[in-house]
Scaffold this active site. Structure first.
Site, PDB file in Angstrom:
ATOM      1  N   LYS A 114      -4.494  -5.037  -9.300  1.00  0.00           N
ATOM      2  CA  LYS A 114      -3.168  -4.836  -8.734  1.00  0.00           C
ATOM      3  C   LYS A 114      -2.106  -5.182  -9.784  1.00  0.00           C
ATOM      4  CE  LYS A 114      -4.978  -6.184  -4.256  1.00  0.00           C
ATOM      5  NZ  LYS A 114      -5.635  -4.896  -4.121  1.00  0.00           N
ATOM      6  N   TYR A 125       0.842  -1.194   0.000  1.00  0.00           N
ATOM      7  CA  TYR A 125       0.000   0.000   0.000  1.00  0.00           C
ATOM      8  C   TYR A 125       0.879   1.246   0.000  1.00  0.00           C
ATOM      9  CZ  TYR A 125      -3.730  -3.143   1.697  1.00  0.00           C
ATOM     10  OH  TYR A 125      -4.636  -4.166   1.853  1.00  0.00           O
ATOM     11  N   HIS A 153      -6.239   1.844  -1.600  1.00  0.00           N
ATOM     12  CA  HIS A 153      -6.211   0.419  -1.937  1.00  0.00           C
ATOM     13  C   HIS A 153      -4.767   0.007  -2.241  1.00  0.00           C
ATOM     14  CE1 HIS A 153     -10.598  -0.017  -2.206  1.00  0.00           C
ATOM     15  NE2 HIS A 153     -10.604   1.172  -2.786  1.00  0.00           N
TER      16      HIS A 153
END
Length: 293
Positions: free
Chosen positions: A204, A157, A165
């Site tokens: 991600k 993070y 997020h």
């Protein structure tokens, strides 16, 4: 291919927390935690063979520990003592890198760094490379949490998980004879594709941290950490349909070229307009002369 930026969460007013994070950098929060903990040296007690530990702190220290995003708070009835469950990497980082906590064994005996290293290695053979990867990211002021639910070793993070997020799904890949049969992760094409799809499905970027040794070292001591080297690689999928359908912003040269073409077309159009107008006027003049005759 550009990497996606941070996805900041939003408050009740609809604004994201980017400005709040900028005003409270993680480096300053960790420095505040270290200064607060060094004076009191709170004690973390190993909680079992899994390697995790429980850390007891006061109310003010609990606030700082939560802001620094270390561990997970354990609910309890007493307000004077707050408990946090820490992972093996978090315990050793607070003890070794920050030197701000003390660790006791199950029989309440204080453990040295070497004893703690041996204890965590006995619980997980891959602890040396996992801790090196964790410390590498933490020292760069990333907040690091377990990534098992995303099919990775860690997730990273940019700031506290309550504000943003996670950006990266982190996979640790050891390389070298000292790591034994733990080498070879992601060498098979199908494994790499699975990791890419798993990280992409949760928005991600896949970050591969390769851990290697600059010289021959023994993993039996925390002294080996100085000889371990971390290489960072981000891996993304190139999606043909997405790239074809996405509209890219034109470059400055392309914009200038289009403006030049438009100017030329305008000049040509004006030239033909003058000729056409002259032809029409000439025709009218000839018609009037004939009509008078």
């Amino acid at each position: 291919m550009d990497l996606p930026g941070p996805r900041w969460k939003k408050g009740k007013d609809g604004k994201d927390f980017a400005s709040l994070a900028a005003a409270n950098p993680m480096s300053a929060i960790v420095s505040e935690l270290k200064a607060s903990f060094i004076s009191s040296k709170p004690v973390a007690i190993l909680s079992g063979p899994g390697g995790s530990a429980v850390l007891g702190v006061g109310p003010e220290q609990a606030v700082i520990l939560n802001r620094a995003a270390f561990g997970h708070a354990i609910e309890n009835a007493t307000a004077q003592k707050h408990w946090f469950q820490l992972s093996p990497e978090e315990v050793f980082y607070l003890c070794h890198a920050l030197n701000c906590i003390r660790v006791d064994s199950l029989d309440n005996k204080q453990m040295s760094e070497i004893e703690l290293w041996d204890y965590f290695r006995s619980g997980s053979e891959s602890f040396p490379e996992m801790y090196k990867a964790y410390a590498h990211l933490r020292l760069k002021n990333w907040v690091v949490r377990s990534g098992l639910q995303y099919g990775a070793d860690f997730v990273a993070y940019r700031h506290h998980p309550a504000l943003v997020h996670s950006e990266f799904a982190v996979v640790v890949v050891p390389e070298g004879a000292e790591f034994g049969n733990r080498c070879g992760r992601l060498e098979v094409w199908s494994d790499l594709l699975c990791a890419l799809r798993a990280s992409g499905s949760v928005a991600k970027t896949l970050l591969v941290l390769t851990i290697s040794s600059s010289s021959k070292c023994e993993l039996s001591s925390p002294d080996c950490l100085e000889q371990l080297v971390v290489h960072e690689r981000t891996i993304t999928r190139w999606i043909l349909q997405q790239c074809r359908e996405q509209r890219c912003e034109p470059s400055r040269d392309e914009v200038n070229r289009e403006e030049l073409i438009i100017e030329k077309e305008s000049v040509v159009f004006n030239h033909w307009g003058v000729i056409l107008g002259f032809t029409v006027l000439s025709g009218l003049l000839v018609y009037r002369l004939k009509f008078r005759q």
